[in-house]
Design a protein around this motif. Structure first.
Motif, mmCIF file in Angstrom:
data_model
loop_
_atom_site.group_PDB
_atom_site.id
_atom_site.type_symbol
_atom_site.label_atom_id
_atom_site.label_comp_id
_atom_site.label_asym_id
_atom_site.label_seq_id
_atom_site.Cartn_x
_atom_site.Cartn_y
_atom_site.Cartn_z
ATOM 1 N N UNK A 7 31.708 -66.863 105.036
ATOM 2 C CA UNK A 7 32.727 -65.834 105.275
ATOM 3 C C UNK A 7 32.771 -64.821 104.150
ATOM 4 N N UNK A 8 32.554 -65.321 102.933
ATOM 5 C CA UNK A 8 32.755 -64.485 101.749
ATOM 6 C C UNK A 8 31.442 -64.297 101.005
ATOM 7 N N UNK A 9 31.273 -63.149 100.407
ATOM 8 C CA UNK A 9 30.105 -62.964 99.561
ATOM 9 C C UNK A 9 30.376 -63.628 98.206
ATOM 10 N N UNK B 268 33.490 -62.474 96.302
ATOM 11 C CA UNK B 268 34.746 -62.893 96.949
ATOM 12 C C UNK B 268 35.010 -64.389 96.754
ATOM 13 N N UNK C 33 32.251 -69.385 108.703
ATOM 14 C CA UNK C 33 32.657 -69.160 110.095
ATOM 15 C C UNK C 33 32.088 -70.303 110.942
ATOM 16 N N UNK D 249 33.369 -71.762 113.497
ATOM 17 C CA UNK D 249 33.514 -71.540 114.942
ATOM 18 C C UNK D 249 32.406 -70.642 115.494
ATOM 19 N N UNK D 250 32.047 -69.640 114.723
ATOM 20 C CA UNK D 250 30.954 -68.752 115.152
ATOM 21 C C UNK D 250 29.628 -69.524 115.129
ATOM 22 N N UNK E 131 24.515 -63.473 111.499
ATOM 23 C CA UNK E 131 24.844 -62.835 110.228
ATOM 24 C C UNK E 131 23.788 -63.206 109.190
ATOM 25 N N UNK F 295 26.637 -60.147 101.994
ATOM 26 C CA UNK F 295 26.534 -60.311 103.444
ATOM 27 C C UNK F 295 25.932 -59.031 104.015
ATOM 28 N N UNK F 296 24.779 -59.160 104.641
ATOM 29 C CA UNK F 296 24.022 -57.982 105.057
ATOM 30 C C UNK F 296 24.081 -57.752 106.566
ATOM 31 N N UNK F 297 23.400 -56.717 106.990
ATOM 32 C CA UNK F 297 23.255 -56.368 108.405
ATOM 33 C C UNK F 297 22.703 -57.552 109.193
ATOM 34 N N UNK F 298 23.325 -57.907 110.300
ATOM 35 C CA UNK F 298 22.879 -59.107 111.029
ATOM 36 C C UNK F 298 21.509 -58.917 111.688
#
Lengths: 313, 313
Positions: A44-46, A49, A64, A66-67, A84, A93-96
């Motif tokens: 969830x966090x980089x 964070x 995540x 659940x995801x 992700x 966290x980059x472009x999926x």
């Protein structure tokens, strides 16, 4: 597609050897047919964070979950996902990334078996449980060589993570079909070139090949390949031990049993002269090659190919 | 949650007024209960890659339509998604965003009805079809004021996109339940402060309130509120026209019919003295307020609330 994708899980703590074993099994299954997913991508966090929130990447609240569950279910039914990306190098966290599952999907990561919905998606569940001393050695080696940390930083980080390891990572052992523990022989110096033994806990949650026929059960306490009935976390299991100094002769029968059941495996039988089975390049560049590794890879690949056969339609 | 999320689609070409209408309907439904999704976020390529590949954002091949379908289905069943993000400001694909759907989900975008699986996820499907001259005016205004383009660049871009508009965007009109066309009166100068008329095509794919009781069907050709039986794309529809110069008196009956059917709408009835209904701030900051807009918002909100009632359990 002749069958839905078969999902193999490789779960274990940080630096337990997940990536290395995953690469080895992908080699046996044929890399062109394998999609590899790392569940670290569901953070969830980089990194910044996480430091700010004082949460470790091992905590389910930091992921995540659940995801991850939904994506596993999609992959299992052959549907694509937009996965992700957690960039280990930058901690961002980059472009999926669009992923269409191939014939086999290997899902490696920290929390793959942490929920029922996630567990239900796996055809074969492997858990990596090296002794903590060996895992520490591996983690220090990797994180100092590849991620730019000092040994002191790695040790401090491991200490900080220990409560989460205990609470969230290690309990997942109970949900696995196969528990893999490489470990140094007790009489060996703790050196890099030592041939590790492997201890494979075979939980009867999937149908393992009948090893009693081929392994001289308990008759010789010092035979390099041994099978023993035990309890693991209170439940009956078979434990297969393969020593690092086992010879081709010692493992022949096991390999042939696996390969006769699933002919696709035959070319990968080390006793068949295949030079690559059981040969792996570790994440820090060292070459690993051993019969214990060969048997481990073959047994896991065996279960994946058997699952594919069952679900063919 | 008392019922699964209700999914409203607002589809139309670039600068057709999607975002403005979406905001207005969210106001009526209560913003705290509304999740807004823009399907532009499912672009496969960032701006630089699109330029390089010579593909427009309107082309299905430029979008992860299959992922969009899956995400719509997840939202409809009340499950969260990890939605990709297309950053309109920088033209980049950014770190995705976790979205747990609220009571109502408004999905606005270019290609929402382009596949059967996507269409099946919507409870109410609205298509925006202003005359091309008005859409051009809106697009030039927005893209020069908000996105830093010159008028010449915007016109060139529209021309480049026209084949894709024709092939992929406009055919989606056929799948919509309500087609909304704001348009300037024929006798009006083409100025900003002109009160636009609205033409609402009501396709009997959802159950519209019985307008025949309240609108003097065809009896007065120049009445500011008119209902007429017509064909749209060859199929029978009702067409409700509300002129920009309609008065409170003219629209009272329609508003009260909608509000009596769905009491939650009553506070938003403009004839009930609500000062906000039909009042919108456009994407370029201009204030819009009119009875045609009020009726349009109310009618769409009416269908969303009715769908919520039906799916309550």
């Amino acid at each position: 597609m002749a069958h839905r994708p078969i999902i193999l899980g490789i779960v274990g703590d940080s630096a337990a050897g997940k990536t290395t074993l995953t690469k080895g099994i992908a080699q046996v299954l044929g890399e062109q047919d394998v999609t590899i997913i790392c569940t670290d991508d569901y953070h969830k966090y980089d990194r910044a964070e996480r430091a700010e929130n004082g949460i470790t990447a091992l905590h389910p609240d930091c992921n995540y979950v659940d995801i991850m569950e939904d994506h596993l279910a999609m992959l299992r039914s052959g549907r694509p996902i937009l996965k992700p990306i957690y960039n280990h190098h930058h901690g961002t966290l980059d472009r999926p990334e669009y992923i269409m599952p191939k014939k086999y999907v290997i899902v490696e990561g920290l929390l793959g078996y942490s929920t029922l919905a996630a567990r239900d998606c796996f055809d074969v569940k492997v858990y990596l449980a090296p002794p903590e001393s060996l895992r520490t050695e591996w983690k220090v080696k990797r994180d100092t060589r590849k991620r730019g940390y000092t040994e002191e930083q790695v040790m401090a980080e491991m200490q900080k993570r220990e409560p989460d390891s205990e609470q969230f990572i290690r309990p997942q052992r109970q949900w696995s079909d196969i528990i893999v523990s490489f470990y140094p022989p007790s009489d060996a110096p703790n050196e890099n070139d030592v041939q590790l033994n492997v201890r494979l806990v075979l939980r009867p949650t999937i149908s393992h090949p009948d090893m009693t026929k081929i392994v001289d059960s308990g008759s010789e306490g010092n035979h390099p390949v041994r099978l023993e009935l035990q309890r693991d976390m209170g439940k009956p299991v078979d434990v297969l031990e393969v020593d690092g100094h086992a010879t081709s002769q010692n493992v022949t029968d096991i390999e042939h049993t696996l390969c006769n059941d699933v002919p696709d495996l035959f070319p990968f039988c080390s006793t068949n002269g295949n030079p690559d089975i059981g040969k792996l390049v570790g994440t820090t560049g060292e070459l690993l090659q051993s019969y214990p590794l060969a048997i481990t890879q073959l047994l896991i690949a065996y279960h994946v190919l058997k699952a594919a056969k069952i679900h063919q339609h």
